[in-house]
Design a protein around this motif. Structure first.
Motif, PDB file in Angstrom:
ATOM      1  N   MET A   1       1.054  -0.825  -0.177  1.00 53.55           N
ATOM      2  CA  MET A   1       0.144   0.371   0.283  1.00 53.55           C
ATOM      3  C   MET A   1       0.695   1.131   0.061  1.00 53.55           C
ATOM      4  O   MET A   1       1.761   1.566   0.710  1.00 53.55           O
ATOM      5  CB  MET A   1      -1.021   0.349   0.941  1.00 53.55           C
ATOM      6  N   PRO A   2       0.760   2.379  -0.411  1.00 53.58           N
ATOM      7  CA  PRO A   2       1.412   3.944  -0.958  1.00 53.58           C
ATOM      8  C   PRO A   2       1.407   3.899   0.284  1.00 53.58           C
ATOM      9  O   PRO A   2       0.384   4.371   1.457  1.00 53.58           O
ATOM     10  CB  PRO A   2       0.960   4.120  -1.795  1.00 53.58           C
ATOM     11  N   GLY A  81       1.494  11.319  23.269  1.00 53.36           N
ATOM     12  CA  GLY A  81       0.070  11.081  22.538  1.00 53.36           C
ATOM     13  C   GLY A  81       0.318  11.174  21.289  1.00 53.36           C
ATOM     14  O   GLY A  81      -1.649  11.381  20.801  1.00 53.36           O
ATOM     15  N   LEU A  82       1.359  10.461  20.959  1.00 50.81           N
ATOM     16  CA  LEU A  82       0.776  10.299  19.312  1.00 50.81           C
ATOM     17  C   LEU A  82      -0.911   8.843  19.147  1.00 50.81           C
ATOM     18  O   LEU A  82      -0.167   7.999  19.470  1.00 50.81           O
ATOM     19  CB  LEU A  82       1.789   9.424  18.513  1.00 50.81           C
ATOM     20  N   GLN A  83      -1.459   9.362  18.263  1.00 50.09           N
ATOM     21  CA  GLN A  83      -2.538   8.372  18.329  1.00 50.09           C
ATOM     22  C   GLN A  83      -3.422   8.492  16.305  1.00 50.09           C
ATOM     23  O   GLN A  83      -3.579   9.745  15.987  1.00 50.09           O
ATOM     24  CB  GLN A  83      -3.508   8.473  19.018  1.00 50.09           C
ATOM     25  N   VAL A  84      -3.662   7.536  16.168  1.00 51.91           N
ATOM     26  CA  VAL A  84      -3.925   7.993  15.048  1.00 51.91           C
ATOM     27  C   VAL A  84      -5.552   7.525  15.056  1.00 51.91           C
ATOM     28  O   VAL A  84      -5.590   5.954  15.766  1.00 51.91           O
ATOM     29  CB  VAL A  84      -3.681   6.481  13.991  1.00 51.91           C
ATOM     30  N   TRP A  85      -6.040   7.944  14.872  1.00 48.55           N
ATOM     31  CA  TRP A  85      -7.919   7.371  14.681  1.00 48.55           C
ATOM     32  C   TRP A  85      -8.486   7.762  13.736  1.00 48.55           C
ATOM     33  O   TRP A  85      -8.837   9.039  13.219  1.00 48.55           O
ATOM     34  CB  TRP A  85      -8.541   8.177  15.898  1.00 48.55           C
ATOM     35  N   GLN A  90      -5.827   2.814  11.855  1.00 54.52           N
ATOM     36  CA  GLN A  90      -4.260   2.220  11.781  1.00 54.52           C
ATOM     37  C   GLN A  90      -3.561   1.168  10.663  1.00 54.52           C
ATOM     38  O   GLN A  90      -4.224   0.512  10.058  1.00 54.52           O
ATOM     39  CB  GLN A  90      -4.382   1.719  13.553  1.00 54.52           C
ATOM     40  N   SER A  91      -2.269   1.378  11.071  1.00 48.29           N
ATOM     41  CA  SER A  91      -1.457   0.307  10.132  1.00 48.29           C
ATOM     42  C   SER A  91      -1.287   0.772   8.816  1.00 48.29           C
ATOM     43  O   SER A  91      -1.609  -0.497   8.339  1.00 48.29           O
ATOM     44  CB  SER A  91      -1.804  -1.011  10.613  1.00 48.29           C
ATOM     45  N   ARG A  92      -1.946   1.933   8.484  1.00 49.16           N
ATOM     46  CA  ARG A  92      -1.528   1.693   7.080  1.00 49.16           C
ATOM     47  C   ARG A  92      -0.774   2.775   6.361  1.00 49.16           C
ATOM     48  O   ARG A  92      -0.062   4.010   5.525  1.00 49.16           O
ATOM     49  CB  ARG A  92      -3.251   2.472   6.495  1.00 49.16           C
ATOM     50  N   GLY A  93       0.188   3.048   7.778  1.00 45.93           N
ATOM     51  CA  GLY A  93       0.875   4.064   7.600  1.00 45.93           C
ATOM     52  C   GLY A  93       1.307   5.686   7.464  1.00 45.93           C
ATOM     53  O   GLY A  93       2.001   6.161   7.936  1.00 45.93           O
ATOM     54  N   ILE A  94       0.087   5.668   8.445  1.00 48.98           N
ATOM     55  CA  ILE A  94       0.228   7.198   8.716  1.00 48.98           C
ATOM     56  C   ILE A  94       0.102   7.319  10.122  1.00 48.98           C
ATOM     57  O   ILE A  94       0.953   8.683  10.249  1.00 48.98           O
ATOM     58  CB  ILE A  94      -1.648   7.127   9.486  1.00 48.98           C
ATOM     59  N   GLY A  95       0.676   6.741  11.216  1.00 51.96           N
ATOM     60  CA  GLY A  95       1.665   7.277  11.838  1.00 51.96           C
ATOM     61  C   GLY A  95       2.531   7.237  11.995  1.00 51.96           C
ATOM     62  O   GLY A  95       3.758   8.534  12.099  1.00 51.96           O
ATOM     63  N   THR A  96       3.621   6.644  10.488  1.00 50.42           N
ATOM     64  CA  THR A  96       5.295   6.389   9.948  1.00 50.42           C
ATOM     65  C   THR A  96       5.427   7.786   9.549  1.00 50.42           C
ATOM     66  O   THR A  96       6.140   8.907   9.755  1.00 50.42           O
ATOM     67  CB  THR A  96       5.525   5.768   9.267  1.00 50.42           C
ATOM     68  N   ALA A  97       4.194   7.891   8.995  1.00 49.58           N
ATOM     69  CA  ALA A  97       4.029   9.958   8.435  1.00 49.58           C
ATOM     70  C   ALA A  97       4.059  10.932   8.535  1.00 49.58           C
ATOM     71  O   ALA A  97       4.496  11.960   8.800  1.00 49.58           O
ATOM     72  CB  ALA A  97       2.736   9.522   6.723  1.00 49.58           C
ATOM     73  N   LYS A 124       6.690   0.491  20.119  1.00 46.16           N
ATOM     74  CA  LYS A 124       8.230   0.469  20.111  1.00 46.16           C
ATOM     75  C   LYS A 124       8.249  -0.270  19.034  1.00 46.16           C
ATOM     76  O   LYS A 124       9.803   0.587  18.595  1.00 46.16           O
ATOM     77  CB  LYS A 124       7.900  -0.667  22.053  1.00 46.16           C
ATOM     78  N   ARG A 125       7.258  -1.340  18.519  1.00 44.80           N
ATOM     79  CA  ARG A 125       8.406  -1.923  17.147  1.00 44.80           C
ATOM     80  C   ARG A 125       8.200  -0.275  16.077  1.00 44.80           C
ATOM     81  O   ARG A 125       9.055  -0.927  15.080  1.00 44.80           O
ATOM     82  CB  ARG A 125       7.745  -3.028  16.553  1.00 44.80           C
ATOM     83  N   LEU A 126       7.550   0.227  16.185  1.00 40.45           N
ATOM     84  CA  LEU A 126       7.475   0.882  14.857  1.00 40.45           C
ATOM     85  C   LEU A 126       8.971   1.910  15.190  1.00 40.45           C
ATOM     86  O   LEU A 126       9.847   2.426  14.210  1.00 40.45           O
ATOM     87  CB  LEU A 126       5.974   1.837  15.092  1.00 40.45           C
ATOM     88  N   TYR A 127       8.753   2.673  16.630  1.00 42.97           N
ATOM     89  CA  TYR A 127       9.885   3.213  16.593  1.00 42.97           C
ATOM     90  C   TYR A 127      10.967   3.050  16.534  1.00 42.97           C
ATOM     91  O   TYR A 127      11.925   3.732  15.025  1.00 42.97           O
ATOM     92  CB  TYR A 127       9.446   3.899  18.390  1.00 42.97           C
ATOM     93  N   LEU A 128      11.563   1.582  16.807  1.00 42.87           N
ATOM     94  CA  LEU A 128      13.167   1.606  16.460  1.00 42.87           C
ATOM     95  C   LEU A 128      13.071   1.691  14.729  1.00 42.87           C
ATOM     96  O   LEU A 128      14.070   1.406  14.664  1.00 42.87           O
ATOM     97  CB  LEU A 128      12.220  -0.125  17.044  1.00 42.87           C
ATOM     98  N   ARG A 129      11.607   1.200  14.723  1.00 37.48           N
ATOM     99  CA  ARG A 129      12.359   0.755  13.021  1.00 37.48           C
ATOM    100  C   ARG A 129      12.280   2.385  12.341  1.00 37.48           C
ATOM    101  O   ARG A 129      12.775   2.569  11.506  1.00 37.48           O
ATOM    102  CB  ARG A 129      10.722   0.595  12.019  1.00 37.48           C
ATOM    103  N   ARG A 130      12.009   3.477  12.801  1.00 35.98           N
ATOM    104  CA  ARG A 130      11.641   4.667  12.438  1.00 35.98           C
ATOM    105  C   ARG A 130      13.490   5.503  13.066  1.00 35.98           C
ATOM    106  O   ARG A 130      13.297   6.372  13.663  1.00 35.98           O
ATOM    107  CB  ARG A 130      10.791   5.480  12.707  1.00 35.98           C
TER     108      ARG A 130
END
Ligand SMILES: CC(C)(COP(=O)(O)OP(=O)(O)OC[C@H]1O[C@@H](n2cnc3c(N)ncnc32)[C@H](O)[C@@H]1OP(=O)(O)O)[C@@H](O)C(=O)NCCC(=O)NCCS
Length: 173
Positions: A1-2, A81-85, A90-97, A124-130
């Motif tokens: 997914m882009p 308080g990072l949140q995607v809602w 969630q899990s579509r890359g919005i948090g990463t962006a 934590k996995r997401l942050y480690l990857r970033r």
């Protein structure tokens, strides 16, 4: 997914009512509290929308420029308080962006480090990857929420401090 194309902007007074409809915080008035800190100059409350639908919020996060208040934690701005809602986004890359743009905002203000506290393995996995490093620093994340009977609940969650270097200090090799 882009990767999704998102816009990130500071909260304005007129956002508070729509924000409460988007992600209700009840008597805790969390959006208001974050906006009050922004007005006081100690933080910026960032709101994310999709470029293709700028009228609907998809995420929010506060950068506390004065950092985490716990004395065990090194001084640097904190993403709070990072949140995607809603959840189905969630899990579509919005948090990463959002993280990319939040880091850009911190760089623009001249900061070299950005940190955040984690209490769960998923984020934590997401942050480690970033590129956020596990500093090994444990502290207690304290906050208060207020229920429908106006009773205050004081929470103390064990948290781990993670931090990312945003740029190499001037003069470093
Ligand atoms: C934590 C949170 C902000 C992350 O936002 P998100 O939009 O879900 O994050 P991303 O989609 O960028 O990354 C999460 C997952 O989606 C996957 N992903 C990233 N980009 C993707 C894309 N373009 N397409 C599909 N999946 C993608 C990632 O691989 C990651 O998988 P993981 O489970 O292995 O880590 C969000 O899940 C959330 O609001 N959670 C509840 C509140 C919370 O826990 N906040 C953290 C406080 S520390």
């Amino acid at each position: 997914m882009p990767a999704p194309d998102i816009l990130l902007r500071p909260c304005a007074a007129g956002d508070l009512e729509p924000l409460e409809c988007w992600a209700a915080t009840g008597n805790s008035r969390t959006h208001e509290q974050r906006f009050a800190r922004q007005l006081a100059g100690t933080s910026t409350y960032f709101l994310a929308t999709l470029r293709e639908g700028p009228d609907a919020f998809v995420g929010s996060a506060e950068i506390r420029w004065d950092g985490c208040l716990d004395e065990a934690v090194p001084r640097c701005p904190e993403i709070n308080g990072l949140q995607v809602w809603p959840e189905e986004l969630q899990s579509r890359g919005i948090g990463t962006a959002m993280l990319d743009l939040l880091e850009q905002k911190a760089r623009e203000r001249g900061h070299q480090m950005l940190g955040l506290g984690v209490t769960e393995d998923g984020p934590k996995r997401l942050y480690l990857r970033r590129g956020y490093e596990d500093t090994g620093i444990d502290y207690v994340d304290r906050y208060t929420w207020i229920d429908e009977h106006l009773i205050e609940h004081h929470v103390a969650d064990p948290a781990r401090w993670m931090a990312k270097r945003l740029r190499t200090p001037a003069g470093a090799p």
